[in-house]
Scaffold this active site. Structure first.
Site, mmCIF file in Angstrom:
data_model
loop_
_atom_site.group_PDB
_atom_site.id
_atom_site.type_symbol
_atom_site.label_atom_id
_atom_site.label_comp_id
_atom_site.label_asym_id
_atom_site.label_seq_id
_atom_site.Cartn_x
_atom_site.Cartn_y
_atom_site.Cartn_z
ATOM 1 N N GLU A 173 0.827 -1.220 0.000
ATOM 2 C CA GLU A 173 0.000 0.000 0.000
ATOM 3 C C GLU A 173 0.860 1.270 0.000
ATOM 4 O O GLU A 173 0.703 2.142 0.866
ATOM 5 C CB GLU A 173 -0.958 -0.012 1.194
ATOM 6 C CG GLU A 173 -1.946 -1.151 1.126
ATOM 7 C CD GLU A 173 -3.089 -1.095 2.147
ATOM 8 O OE1 GLU A 173 -3.006 -0.298 3.106
ATOM 9 O OE2 GLU A 173 -4.061 -1.841 1.963
ATOM 10 N N GLU A 292 -5.418 -8.481 -0.489
ATOM 11 C CA GLU A 292 -6.120 -8.199 0.771
ATOM 12 C C GLU A 292 -7.586 -8.004 0.445
ATOM 13 O O GLU A 292 -7.941 -7.093 -0.314
ATOM 14 C CB GLU A 292 -5.573 -6.947 1.462
ATOM 15 C CG GLU A 292 -4.252 -7.171 2.152
ATOM 16 C CD GLU A 292 -3.807 -5.981 3.002
ATOM 17 O OE1 GLU A 292 -4.666 -5.320 3.616
ATOM 18 O OE2 GLU A 292 -2.593 -5.721 3.024
#
Ligand code: AHR
Length: 501
Positions: A173, A292
């Site tokens: 991320e 995710e």
């Protein structure tokens, strides 16, 4: 009773299912590692301190690949802290979750755990506070046979054979301001390219996942993918997608329709990958790693209190969402969305595996049990193998606050290598059963082998250590299959697995 139609044919194929779409994730966060997979002194602990009851539950699911060690954690992690004699490993502040990391479980232990749990390690390198040098060193340490500083150190630390880690994430991320060492898309694309390039020079057999946006809600979503892929397209193999859904307002109809958004997200990222392919006149195709995904919202408020009360604590009970029945329905629908995009989604990781937003829960010193979401995850992992079939579904639809024209019957179908067909289905109708009429004439003679049903009268019903099977699969009502025509009742608000063969 409402009716829905479906036509299946073994020649209507979406793509081969990459079994890695049933992957999961263990982060050094909360009680995922300490108190989750690892609890020395627990009656079920093995000689390395790994909980055998947890390993059994992981094996029941069948988790082909497990992402590790983070997550946000990895962006401040020095992998070297996690090797060598345990007593010499440093305790460090983890600025991702404001806790203390003791490094008692590190690279060697995790790879051992993977072997015991029947999974492969998918390892993330730190591209937040670190970079190219640390990334190439950890590949050399893990995968190089011998005869170099890092590979010989691995041998000295007790492991002669290389770890053979095939799948590597280039950071986590990296677009998020909450990330240690966040980057702009251009900076990240350059760094991912340089780190990935040297990692592959050390071991050309590895595959690399570049960070896509941390969610569609990021203002840079889309532009991030375009810009960073432009820099690292030739080096990487997959782009990551992350998405969590919640139902804080109690709007079940909209919550169950979130896969409309998920499907759109996948198709948008595929388009961007292919746009960069076109711009570069490349023959190479970048696929997706949805590394995710889950429901995540139940624990958000309690986490603030826990972190306030014990900043820098160890193995705090963070992100311990207790999943209810409607969460299991959405998880089933999310898995079906991956199946319907099996031509491009090649890896997916349910975040996470134990205690932290997880299908498996434990109590320190106590039991281990399956949350509601465990069941659709386990069943699609077990039966959704082989080929994903393009099910032509004709379902009544509904409108809700957030979406229009949502099919009441959400379905996907697979055919394994022995020719066994499985239909997965969620009935999103809150009140009415749906009669599913499926045309299966193209397969020749078949019978209904099993109808598995997950249903509960209360969408908020949960499983606990005291009542672990409150929400658990039962035999479904079944149906008839004559002359290639299947008729089966899909009960209101339910998850179904129909096995044919
Ligand atoms: O899975 C929990 C966290 O969610 C991960 O650490 C991070 O990557 C994401 O924001």
């Amino acid at each position: 009773m409402k009716r829905a139609g479906m036509t299946l044919d073994k020649d209507y194929v979406i793509g081969r299912i990459d079994h890695r779409i049933y992957g999961s994730f263990i982060e050094h966060l909360g009680r995922a590692v300490y108190g989750g997979i690892y609890e020395p002194g627990h009656p079920m602990a093995d000689e390395q301190g790994f909980r055998k009851d947890v390993i059994e539950l992981v094996k029941k699911i069948g988790v082909p690949v497990t992402r590790y060690p983070g997550g946000n954690f990895v962006s401040g992690f020095n992998w070297e802290d996690s090797i060598g004699p345990k007593e010499k490993r440093p305790k460090k502040l983890d600025l991702a979750w404001f806790t203390t990391e003791t490094n008692e479980v590190g690279l060697h232990e995790f790879v051992d755990w993977c072997q015991k749990a029947g999974t492969q390690c998918m390892y993330a390198v730190n591209l937040g506070t670190r970079g190219v040098d640390a990334a190439r060193n950890v590949v050399e340490y893990a995968n190089h046979k011998s005869g170099s500083y890092w590979s010989d150190l691995r041998i000295q630390n007790g492991r002669r054979e290389p770890m053979g880690i095939k799948l590597w994430c280039l950071g986590n991320e990296m677009d998020g301001p909450w990330q240690m060492g966040a980057h702009t898309a251009y900076e990240y694309g350059r760094l991912a390219n340089e780190a990935g390039k040297v990692m592959k020079w050390v071991d050309p057999s590895i595959e690399l996942v570049a960070c896509g946006s941390s969610s569609t809600e990021m203002p840079t979503f889309g532009e991030w993918e375009l810009t960073m892929l432009n820099e690292c397209y030739d080096t990487v193999d997959y782009v990551s997608l992350h998405r969590y859904y919640g139902n804080p307002t109690g709007d079940t109809a909209s919550f169950l329709a979130r896969t409309m958004d998920l499907d759109d997200f996948i198709k948008t990222v595929v388009s961007i990958c292919d746009a960069v392919k076109g711009r570069k006149h490349s023959k190479k195709r970048i696929n997706l790693s949805f590394d995710e995904w889950n429901v995540w919202y139940h624990s958000s408020e309690q986490d603030k209190e826990i972190q306030k009360a014990d900043k820098w604590g160890r193995a705090l009970p963070l992100l311990e969402d207790i999943y209810n029945f409607e969460d299991a329905l959405l998880v089933g629908s999310m898995l079906m969305t991956f199946l319907r995009n099996a031509d491009r989604v090649k890896i997916a990781c349910l975040a996470q595996l134990v205690n932290v937003i997880a299908p498996i829960m434990t109590r320190n010193g106590g039991g281990a049990w399956a949350q509601t979401i465990f069941y659709p995850y386990m069943q699609v992992s077990r039966y959704g193998r082989g080929t994903s079939l393009r099910a032509l579904v004709n379902s009544p639809v509904y409108d809700c606050a957030d979406y229009e024209g949502v099919p009441l019957l959400d379905a996907a179908a697979t055919m394994d290598d022995e020719g066994h067909v499985t239909i997965f289905a969620v009935n999103r109708d809150m009140a009415e059963d749906i009669k599913l009429e499926a045309d299966l004439r193209a397969f020749g003679p078949m019978t209904i082998k099993e109808h598995i049903l997950l249903k509960h009268s209360d969408v908020k019903a949960v499983n606990t250590e005291e009542n672990p099977y409150n929400v658990a699969p039962v035999a479904g009502p079944g149906g008839t299959l004559e002359n290639g025509k299947l008729e089966i009742v899909i009960p209101a608000l339910s998850w179904n697995v129909i096995r044919l063969g």
